[in-house]
Design an enzyme around this catalytic site. Sequence first.
Site, short mmCIF file in Angstrom:
data_model
loop_
_atom_site.label_atom_id
_atom_site.label_comp_id
_atom_site.label_asym_id
_atom_site.label_seq_id
_atom_site.Cartn_x
_atom_site.Cartn_y
_atom_site.Cartn_z
N THR A 1 44.64 -110.44 -5.10
CA THR A 1 44.93 -108.99 -5.16
C THR A 1 43.68 -108.17 -5.47
O THR A 1 43.74 -106.95 -5.48
CB THR A 1 46.00 -108.72 -6.26
OG1 THR A 1 45.51 -109.23 -7.51
CG2 THR A 1 47.33 -109.38 -5.92
N MET B 1 39.47 -106.94 -4.92
CA MET B 1 38.73 -106.43 -3.75
C MET B 1 38.21 -107.59 -2.90
O MET B 1 38.36 -107.62 -1.69
CB MET B 1 37.56 -105.55 -4.20
CG MET B 1 37.98 -104.20 -4.71
SD MET B 1 36.55 -103.17 -5.04
CE MET B 1 36.27 -102.47 -3.42
N VAL B 2 37.58 -108.58 -3.54
CA VAL B 2 37.04 -109.71 -2.76
C VAL B 2 38.18 -110.52 -2.16
O VAL B 2 38.10 -110.95 -1.01
CB VAL B 2 36.12 -110.59 -3.63
CG1 VAL B 2 35.70 -111.85 -2.86
CG2 VAL B 2 34.89 -109.82 -4.07
N ARG C 1 51.11 -111.19 -13.83
CA ARG C 1 51.73 -109.86 -13.59
C ARG C 1 51.90 -109.56 -12.10
O ARG C 1 52.65 -108.69 -11.70
CB ARG C 1 50.91 -108.76 -14.26
CG ARG C 1 49.54 -108.49 -13.69
CD ARG C 1 48.90 -107.24 -14.33
NE ARG C 1 47.57 -106.99 -13.78
CZ ARG C 1 46.47 -107.56 -14.23
NH1 ARG C 1 46.53 -108.41 -15.24
NH2 ARG C 1 45.28 -107.29 -13.67
N CYS D 1 26.24 -111.89 -5.00
CA CYS D 1 26.07 -111.15 -3.74
C CYS D 1 24.61 -110.74 -3.51
O CYS D 1 24.05 -110.95 -2.43
CB CYS D 1 26.97 -109.92 -3.73
SG CYS D 1 27.04 -109.04 -5.28
N GLY E 1 30.70 -103.52 -6.04
CA GLY E 1 30.36 -104.76 -6.75
C GLY E 1 31.02 -104.84 -8.11
O GLY E 1 31.20 -105.93 -8.66
N ARG F 1 22.78 -99.55 -10.37
CA ARG F 1 24.02 -99.16 -9.71
C ARG F 1 23.88 -97.75 -9.15
O ARG F 1 23.45 -96.83 -9.86
CB ARG F 1 25.17 -99.19 -10.72
CG ARG F 1 26.53 -99.07 -10.08
CD ARG F 1 26.96 -100.32 -9.36
NE ARG F 1 27.08 -101.47 -10.28
CZ ARG F 1 27.30 -102.71 -9.88
NH1 ARG F 1 27.37 -102.98 -8.60
NH2 ARG F 1 27.42 -103.69 -10.75
N HIS G 1 25.08 -103.52 -0.84
CA HIS G 1 23.91 -103.57 -1.73
C HIS G 1 22.62 -103.48 -0.93
O HIS G 1 22.52 -104.05 0.16
CB HIS G 1 23.91 -104.89 -2.51
CG HIS G 1 24.99 -104.99 -3.55
ND1 HIS G 1 25.82 -103.96 -3.90
CD2 HIS G 1 25.36 -106.06 -4.32
CE1 HIS G 1 26.66 -104.36 -4.84
NE2 HIS G 1 26.41 -105.63 -5.12
C1 2RA Z 1 27.88 -106.56 -8.96
N1 2RA Z 1 26.97 -108.65 -8.12
O1 2RA Z 1 27.50 -106.04 -7.92
C2 2RA Z 1 27.83 -108.05 -9.14
C3 2RA Z 1 29.20 -108.65 -9.15
N2 2RA Z 1 29.87 -108.50 -7.94
O2 2RA Z 1 28.34 -105.92 -9.91
#
Ligand code: 2RA
Length: 329
Positions: free
Chosen positions: A9, A11-12, A37, A126, A157, A227, A234
């Site tokens: 359930t 995202m990946v 759940r 990733c 991510g 981020r 990415h």
């Molecule tokens: C991220 N690589 O992008 C890590 C976990 N998916 O936050």
Amino acid sequence: MRVAVVGVTGMVGSVMLKVLKERNFKITELIPVASERSVGKQVEYDGKEYSVVGLQTAVEMAPDIAIFSAGGDTSLEWAPKFAEVGTTVIDNSSAWRMDPTKKLIVPEINASELTKEDKIIANPNCSTIQLVMALNPLHKKYQMKRVVISTYQSVSGTGVKAVQQMENEMQGISGDMAYHYPIHRNAIPHCDVFLENGYTKEEMKLVREPQKILNDKTVAYTATAVRIPTAGGHSEAVNVEFEKEFDVSDIRRILSETDGVTVQDNLDTNTYPMPMYAHDKDDVFVGRIRRDLSQPNSLNMWIVADNLRKGAATNAVQIAEYLVANKLV
Ligand code: 2RA
């Protein structure tokens, strides 16, 4: 093949089902697995409805393969239980990656290491997968000495909560925060948690995992993981110092000839990789390839990939394909 998707359930997990279908992976029975759940929820796959089951039920069903994307704690507890009933586990978490008894696999690079005895196989992070897909062929010819990576990582991510935070902020709506700070119109130099050495766990994955995958601890890596508010994939600015002198046109040729890598690199037409255009694709895109004028035998390049596909689901499915094709399951 009887295949369990653990974390179905998430995202990946949902991308995993999409990729399994797209690649026509031969599934005789799908076992969608999630936390208690979600037990009983319906999951559609290939025109059929399947009921989500819990982990203990899935273990008792003893699937041939279990592809995990359910976090490290779940994997540490349940992957061995699946292995005990003969299931081969492919795990997307960081739980097993640096375990010396477990293989860390990018199929185009080191799938040949796999044997029937490997019952828990680790899928790399990733940002590691897209990095080593580009570095591997160059390392073979020019022998890397040191790699400096700066990442620009999509909110996908982090997961659904982060994507929702970004969308809320874009609409001026306040809601749950996945990050300590707003992500819209921002850049947060903090992926995962900080460690004693001042790096984050995400950065140390980029320091350690490539050494294991490329089987060469002589190459030094350092990384800064950031981020940014994108949803496509990415991106990484990578600087590589080689032992040997190289020709940039030969670098481009090698990358162009590498399965799974697409070179997008033409300044006359403003051609270079971008996450928006890498979204939902399986290749690793490389551009901005140029000599580092500040030191000998050094190269700069820009690497982009969909972190949910080649960065997670597709790489895991490719491992499963290799196992089946080589009769290792
Ligand atoms: C991220 N690589 O992008 C890590 C976990 N998916 O936050």
